[in-house]
Design a protein around this motif. Sequence first.
Motif, mmCIF file in Angstrom:
data_model
loop_
_atom_site.group_PDB
_atom_site.id
_atom_site.type_symbol
_atom_site.label_atom_id
_atom_site.label_comp_id
_atom_site.label_asym_id
_atom_site.label_seq_id
_atom_site.Cartn_x
_atom_site.Cartn_y
_atom_site.Cartn_z
ATOM 1 N N TYR A 54 8.826 17.208 0.956
ATOM 2 C CA TYR A 54 7.775 17.585 1.896
ATOM 3 C C TYR A 54 6.387 17.520 1.258
ATOM 4 N N SER A 55 6.278 17.849 -0.015
ATOM 5 C CA SER A 55 4.967 17.733 -0.648
ATOM 6 C C SER A 55 4.559 16.261 -0.792
ATOM 7 N N ALA A 56 5.506 15.378 -1.102
ATOM 8 C CA ALA A 56 5.179 13.954 -1.170
ATOM 9 C C ALA A 56 4.813 13.411 0.208
ATOM 10 N N LEU A 57 5.482 13.900 1.245
ATOM 11 C CA LEU A 57 5.170 13.461 2.606
ATOM 12 C C LEU A 57 3.776 13.912 3.025
ATOM 13 N N ILE A 58 3.434 15.157 2.719
ATOM 14 C CA ILE A 58 2.099 15.664 3.049
ATOM 15 C C ILE A 58 1.042 14.910 2.245
ATOM 16 N N TYR A 59 1.313 14.674 0.973
ATOM 17 C CA TYR A 59 0.363 13.921 0.143
ATOM 18 C C TYR A 59 0.168 12.507 0.684
ATOM 19 N N ALA A 76 0.822 -1.207 0.000
ATOM 20 C CA ALA A 76 0.000 0.000 0.000
ATOM 21 C C ALA A 76 0.855 1.256 0.000
ATOM 22 N N LEU A 77 2.109 1.126 0.386
ATOM 23 C CA LEU A 77 3.010 2.282 0.392
ATOM 24 C C LEU A 77 3.474 2.639 -1.013
ATOM 25 N N LEU A 78 3.277 1.763 -1.977
ATOM 26 C CA LEU A 78 3.732 2.014 -3.338
ATOM 27 C C LEU A 78 2.685 2.829 -4.099
ATOM 28 N N ASP A 79 2.523 4.053 -3.695
ATOM 29 C CA ASP A 79 1.573 4.951 -4.334
ATOM 30 C C ASP A 79 2.178 5.465 -5.638
ATOM 31 N N PRO A 80 1.457 5.437 -6.738
ATOM 32 C CA PRO A 80 2.027 5.871 -8.022
ATOM 33 C C PRO A 80 2.487 7.323 -8.040
ATOM 34 N N THR A 81 1.801 8.197 -7.332
ATOM 35 C CA THR A 81 2.202 9.607 -7.318
ATOM 36 C C THR A 81 3.546 9.784 -6.631
ATOM 37 N N ILE A 82 3.718 9.136 -5.489
ATOM 38 C CA ILE A 82 4.975 9.256 -4.751
ATOM 39 C C ILE A 82 6.100 8.599 -5.542
ATOM 40 N N PHE A 142 0.510 11.352 3.825
ATOM 41 C CA PHE A 142 -0.281 11.327 5.052
ATOM 42 C C PHE A 142 -1.716 11.786 4.818
ATOM 43 N N ALA A 143 -1.952 12.602 3.785
ATOM 44 C CA ALA A 143 -3.312 13.068 3.521
ATOM 45 C C ALA A 143 -4.151 11.994 2.835
ATOM 46 N N THR A 144 -3.528 11.113 2.063
ATOM 47 C CA THR A 144 -4.315 10.140 1.303
ATOM 48 C C THR A 144 -4.230 8.717 1.826
ATOM 49 N N PHE A 145 -3.249 8.392 2.649
ATOM 50 C CA PHE A 145 -3.096 7.016 3.122
ATOM 51 C C PHE A 145 -4.008 6.768 4.304
ATOM 52 N N MET A 146 -4.764 5.668 4.262
ATOM 53 C CA MET A 146 -5.662 5.326 5.366
ATOM 54 C C MET A 146 -4.925 4.444 6.372
ATOM 55 N N PHE A 147 -4.875 4.890 7.601
ATOM 56 C CA PHE A 147 -4.214 4.096 8.645
ATOM 57 C C PHE A 147 -5.228 3.274 9.376
#
Length: 99
Positions: A87-92, A39-45, A94-99
């Motif tokens: 920092y933008s990838a980090l914010i993105y 789930a950490l392999l987000d295409p945007t990041i 945490f904003a989109t990943f469901m914990f």
Amino acid sequence: MRKTQRFRFRKIFPPPLKPSLTRSRLFRAYSFVPFSPLALLDPTILTIGGIVLGIAIIERILERWGVIDLVDQFAKVMRFILPVAFYSALIYFFATFMF
């Protein structure tokens, strides 16, 4: 000396309720998102990371070729882009990943 008075436990507290005769059915629910490392392999990041890594590799290749002026320009641009991208990838994330 005073006489100690004793109470039985069952007199003070009511007995527990008897379980119902009907059994509840087992319900199995599977959730792979919060526990899967995939789930950490987000295409945007991954895209942002790939672009930054590609620019860094191009910078090293140009340095080996001896084009120092162009490498210097890349270094000036990357000094600003790397922290902003991180920092933008980090914010993105945490904003989109469901914990």
